[in-house]
Scaffold this active site. Structure first.
Site, PDB file in Angstrom:
ATOM      1  N   ASP A  23      51.578  24.219  44.136  1.00 59.37           N
ATOM      2  CA  ASP A  23      50.361  23.441  44.107  1.00 59.37           C
ATOM      3  C   ASP A  23      50.154  23.039  42.650  1.00 59.37           C
ATOM      4  O   ASP A  23      49.751  23.848  41.824  1.00 59.37           O
ATOM      5  CB  ASP A  23      49.191  24.282  44.624  1.00 59.37           C
ATOM      6  CG  ASP A  23      47.851  23.583  44.493  1.00 59.37           C
ATOM      7  OD1 ASP A  23      47.824  22.426  44.034  1.00 59.37           O
ATOM      8  OD2 ASP A  23      46.826  24.204  44.827  1.00 59.37           O
ATOM      9  N   ASP A  39      43.251  25.069  53.540  1.00 54.15           N
ATOM     10  CA  ASP A  39      42.832  23.709  53.213  1.00 54.15           C
ATOM     11  C   ASP A  39      44.019  22.870  52.737  1.00 54.15           C
ATOM     12  O   ASP A  39      43.877  21.668  52.500  1.00 54.15           O
ATOM     13  CB  ASP A  39      41.696  23.696  52.184  1.00 54.15           C
ATOM     14  CG  ASP A  39      42.013  24.479  50.917  1.00 54.15           C
ATOM     15  OD1 ASP A  39      42.983  25.265  50.921  1.00 54.15           O
ATOM     16  OD2 ASP A  39      41.264  24.321  49.924  1.00 54.15           O
ATOM     17  N   HIS A  40      45.182  23.506  52.596  1.00 53.24           N
ATOM     18  CA  HIS A  40      46.445  22.828  52.310  1.00 53.24           C
ATOM     19  C   HIS A  40      47.332  22.893  53.553  1.00 53.24           C
ATOM     20  O   HIS A  40      47.141  23.743  54.420  1.00 53.24           O
ATOM     21  CB  HIS A  40      47.205  23.518  51.174  1.00 53.24           C
ATOM     22  CG  HIS A  40      46.529  23.449  49.842  1.00 53.24           C
ATOM     23  ND1 HIS A  40      47.015  22.714  48.786  1.00 53.24           N
ATOM     24  CD2 HIS A  40      45.404  24.064  49.385  1.00 53.24           C
ATOM     25  CE1 HIS A  40      46.222  22.863  47.739  1.00 53.24           C
ATOM     26  NE2 HIS A  40      45.234  23.679  48.072  1.00 53.24           N
ATOM     27  N   GLU A  57      48.143  30.906  45.784  1.00 55.44           N
ATOM     28  CA  GLU A  57      46.769  31.328  46.061  1.00 55.44           C
ATOM     29  C   GLU A  57      46.740  32.383  47.172  1.00 55.44           C
ATOM     30  O   GLU A  57      46.066  32.233  48.185  1.00 55.44           O
ATOM     31  CB  GLU A  57      45.884  30.117  46.399  1.00 55.44           C
ATOM     32  CG  GLU A  57      44.456  30.338  45.960  1.00 55.44           C
ATOM     33  CD  GLU A  57      43.555  29.113  46.083  1.00 55.44           C
ATOM     34  OE1 GLU A  57      42.352  29.290  45.828  1.00 55.44           O
ATOM     35  OE2 GLU A  57      44.032  28.013  46.417  1.00 55.44           O
ATOM     36  N   TYR A  82      51.462  27.831  40.626  1.00 57.36           N
ATOM     37  CA  TYR A  82      50.090  27.451  40.985  1.00 57.36           C
ATOM     38  C   TYR A  82      49.376  26.996  39.710  1.00 57.36           C
ATOM     39  O   TYR A  82      48.973  27.812  38.886  1.00 57.36           O
ATOM     40  CB  TYR A  82      49.378  28.633  41.649  1.00 57.36           C
ATOM     41  CG  TYR A  82      47.949  28.367  42.060  1.00 57.36           C
ATOM     42  CD1 TYR A  82      47.558  27.130  42.548  1.00 57.36           C
ATOM     43  CD2 TYR A  82      46.989  29.366  41.965  1.00 57.36           C
ATOM     44  CE1 TYR A  82      46.254  26.893  42.932  1.00 57.36           C
ATOM     45  CE2 TYR A  82      45.674  29.145  42.349  1.00 57.36           C
ATOM     46  CZ  TYR A  82      45.312  27.897  42.826  1.00 57.36           C
ATOM     47  OH  TYR A  82      44.002  27.647  43.200  1.00 57.36           O
TER      48      TYR A  82
END
Length: 257
Positions: free
Chosen positions: A150, A247-248, A36, A110
């Site tokens: 992810d 946020d990860h 991302e 991803y």
């Protein structure tokens, strides 16, 4: 020791401003897999380009400000593979792979998210149905392989803060967890993190809910899946939470290679 880091940055430019590349460089990793990135290659921040001691490969999404993956490696790769061979997925910039001298391959993946609604959940599940063949093919190449990324799936009960709260939610649906079962039990990939870290509350992503990060109400959806020949070589696995770049949280695994 051979150190591999995987991190979903939720925007490489934002993560750079928050100090990700300063932190990354201090870890002295051998390979870093990013997801991302949300930037075209010409939009990369200086911090992402100034790492002269790393070779890099980026795969951008056609849509600006969306998706994108990258790999940084200290060793020059023999080969870089961009994409999965699925045109719809490859247009979203979701897979890049490096092959190194000596037989090791590392990929950054991803997986699509289903959080925006049923249409994207269908895209996600269609991708998973097709990608398991890719996973089988890569596993059967017969050499050490690490697929970082992810995966947008929490596999086991231990991988969410509350089974009751998360049941019925994309990323923890029965069919998604069954797919992960299949990847591990039938295809034969190994979750490197859980080989050496079986502690509870080991999460890599937190929603935007108030207090989720502060109270560690998270999910573990970022993995390093490895071929079985690497399993005896996993030495340590950690999730970095002292700073927040996204946020990860980054996942670091050390291998005896």
């Amino acid at each position: 020791m051979f150190r591999v880091i995987t991190a979903n940055l939720n925007g490489i430019r934002a993560a750079a401003r928050k100090g990700f590349f300063r932190w990354m460089d201090a870890q002295a990793p051998d390979v870093v897999c990013l997801q991302e990135t949300k930037a075209q290659e010409h939009q990369l921040p200086p911090e992402a380009l100034d790492l002269a001691h790393y070779h890099s490969a980026f795969v951008d999404a056609q849509k600006k400000g969306y998706s994108g993956v990258a790999i940084y490696a200290k060793r020059e790769p023999l080969r870089v593979v961009r994409g999965t061979g699925m045109d719809d997925i490859d247009g979203e910039g979701r897979f890049v792979r490096m092959d190194f001298e000596g037989g090791l391959s590392v990929a950054s993946l991803y997986v699509p998210s289903g959080t925006s609604g049923p249409a994207r959940q269908a895209v996600k599940e269609n991708f998973l149905d097709r990608f398991i063949a890719n996973l089988a093919q890569m596993k059967n190449e017969g050499h050490p392989f690490i697929i970082c990324g992810d995966y947008n799936i929490a596999h086991l009960d231990i991988d969410v803060f509350s089974v009751k709260s998360c049941s019925g939610t994309t990323g923890f649906l029965p069919q998604e967890r069954a797919w992960f079962d299949d990847v591990v039990e039938r295809v034969g990939w190994v979750d490197a993190f859980r080989l050496v870290n079986t502690a509870v509350k080991q999460f890599t992503w937190w929603s935007g809910w108030k207090g989720a990060w502060e109270n560690n109400l998270g999910w573990r959806i970022d993995y390093q899946l490895i071929t079985p020949d690497l399993a005896p070589r996993v030495r340590a696995a950690t999730i970095y939470r002292h700073e927040r770049f996204s946020d990860h949280a980054p996942v670091t695994i050390d291998y005896d290679l």
